[in-house]
Design an enzyme around this catalytic site. Structure first.
Site, short mmCIF file in Angstrom:
data_model
loop_
_atom_site.label_atom_id
_atom_site.label_comp_id
_atom_site.label_asym_id
_atom_site.label_seq_id
_atom_site.Cartn_x
_atom_site.Cartn_y
_atom_site.Cartn_z
N HIS A 74 0.85 -1.19 0.00
CA HIS A 74 0.00 0.00 0.00
C HIS A 74 0.89 1.26 0.00
O HIS A 74 0.64 2.22 0.72
CB HIS A 74 -0.94 0.02 1.21
CG HIS A 74 -1.85 -1.17 1.28
ND1 HIS A 74 -3.22 -1.07 1.18
CD2 HIS A 74 -1.59 -2.49 1.43
CE1 HIS A 74 -3.77 -2.27 1.28
NE2 HIS A 74 -2.79 -3.15 1.42
N TYR A 342 3.24 -5.14 9.91
CA TYR A 342 3.17 -3.68 9.84
C TYR A 342 4.30 -3.05 10.66
O TYR A 342 4.90 -2.06 10.26
CB TYR A 342 1.83 -3.19 10.39
CG TYR A 342 0.62 -3.43 9.51
CD1 TYR A 342 0.66 -4.31 8.44
CD2 TYR A 342 -0.59 -2.79 9.77
CE1 TYR A 342 -0.45 -4.54 7.65
CE2 TYR A 342 -1.70 -3.00 8.98
CZ TYR A 342 -1.64 -3.89 7.92
OH TYR A 342 -2.74 -4.10 7.15
#
Length: 370
Positions: A74, A342
């Site tokens: 992303h 993450y």
């Protein structure tokens, strides 16, 4: 060196000598050794084939390339800010402060789910929305959602294997179709995702997309009763006649978002779906039946957008396990894997900032920290 002192029943210290001293150090050494072994195992150093966050991120980099300072997935995105206006309807099921009537500030991010920050907006057929709710009591709720109805796989290992199958062949620069086909043939749980993706088309706007949590979570009410849920953001905006086709060019999404926000705020309704007994909470490849009860928990109102190079979303890790009291993780194995990956991505991109050309470590450069 003095002998170590230990307390006695009389309260006076005594010195450990001989076998007692050796035994004490042996116990301490054993504890340290076990701790080191456990730490090494968690890090994957004693089990090279064990899936770790680093291996997962390494595979994302192998597929898309390395772009210092950018998120490993992303990577191409834009910041947005606004607020969440609670309807009060979710308070029955969760005592999280975000669902009390009133406004909660929000910093969000729209993105194209790919690792290349220079990829075309039409390179993938779905979009993502990430949000951080800053509650008045100091707690936070962070969530990352995607505009697809289901996830392709159920486990972190299967996701890693999918990435591995999709790794571009050095000779062609493209994935090997046979490897991708073999992966999906051995993972029938991906059928729903494949059925959707065959006809999915990239949308022309972030504003007209709905975004789904995909993973299940648990709302906890004031009495401690647990309610399995999923949620989605349902847009108020729709494509006008003639606007539904995907525009030409590579960077049309940011321009569309800026144009729409110049005309006024954009709104989504946070719809929370309550599970029925037996609905899977540990399998993101399965959608719950459409007759499940939905609660309109409130309205997300986005008022402005900023480039991610210097906007407020730049330094936020949208970890889905940053949850306030009243919302908990479900038993979905993808959630802890997402959280760990993450964190690894965040540490890599922020540490790279000081090593970019022309960047001094003592003078952080916001535009490189995405």
């Amino acid at each position: 060196m003095n002998d170590p002192l230990v307390p006695t029943p009389s309260g006076k210290p005594a010195r450990l000598t001989g076998p007692a001293l050796i035994g004490r150090f042996a116990v301490i050494g054993a504890v340290v050794a076990v701790t080191v072994v456990a730490f090494c195992y968690v890090g994957g150093w004693l089990a090279p084939q064990r899936l770790t966050p680093a291996r997962l991120i390494n595979q994302l980099q192998a597929n898309a390339g390395v772009f210092p300072g950018y998120r490993r997935n992303h990577a191409k995105g834009v910041c947005v800010t606004g607020y969440f206006l609670s309807s009060g309807q979710a308070q029955t099921y969760s005592d999280a402060q975000v669902f009390a009537p009133g406004r909660t500030p929000v910093v969000g991010r729209f993105a194209v789910p790919a690792g290349d920050p220079y990829a075309s907006d039409s390179s993938v057929p779905f979009r993502s929305m990430a949000l951080r709710f800053a509650l008045a009591n100091g707690q936070q709720w962070r969530t990352g959602m995607n505009s697809m109805p289901v996830f392709p796989v159920t486990t972190p290992q299967a996701f890693y294997d999918l990435l591995k199958a999709q790794q571009p062949d050095p000779a062609t620069g493209k994935p090997d179709g046979a490897k991708v086909g073999a992966f999906f043939a051995s993972h029938p749980e991906a059928a729903a995702f494949l059925g959707w993706v065959k006809t999915a088309k990239p949308s022309a706007s972030f504003a007209t997309e709905g975004y789904l949590s995909l993973n299940a979570f648990v709302f906890v009410d004031a009495n401690g009763v647990r309610h399995p849920v999923r949620w989605r953001m349902q847009p108020e905006s729709t494509d006008a006649a003639g606007d539904a086709a995907t525009p030409s060019g590579t960077d049309y999404l940011d321009a569309d978002l800026t144009r729409r926000l110049a005309q006024g705020p954009l709104r989504w309704h946070l719809l929370v779906t309550l599970a029925n007994p037996g609905d899977p909470t540990n399998d993101a490849t399965k959608a719950w039946p459409s007759d499940r009860r939905d609660i309109d928990a409130g309205t997300l109102v986005l008022e402005s957008t900023q480039p991610q190079e210097s906007g407020p979303c730049r330094d936020i890790n949208y970890d889905p396990l940053v949850l306030p009291a009243g919302i908990e993780a479900s038993d979905d194995p993808l959630l802890p894997a997402r959280s760990a990956a993450y964190a690894t991505s965040y540490l890599r991109r922020t540490s790279e900032e000081a090593h970019l050309p022309g960047t001094a470590a003592a003078l952080p450069k916001p535009e490189t920290k995405l």
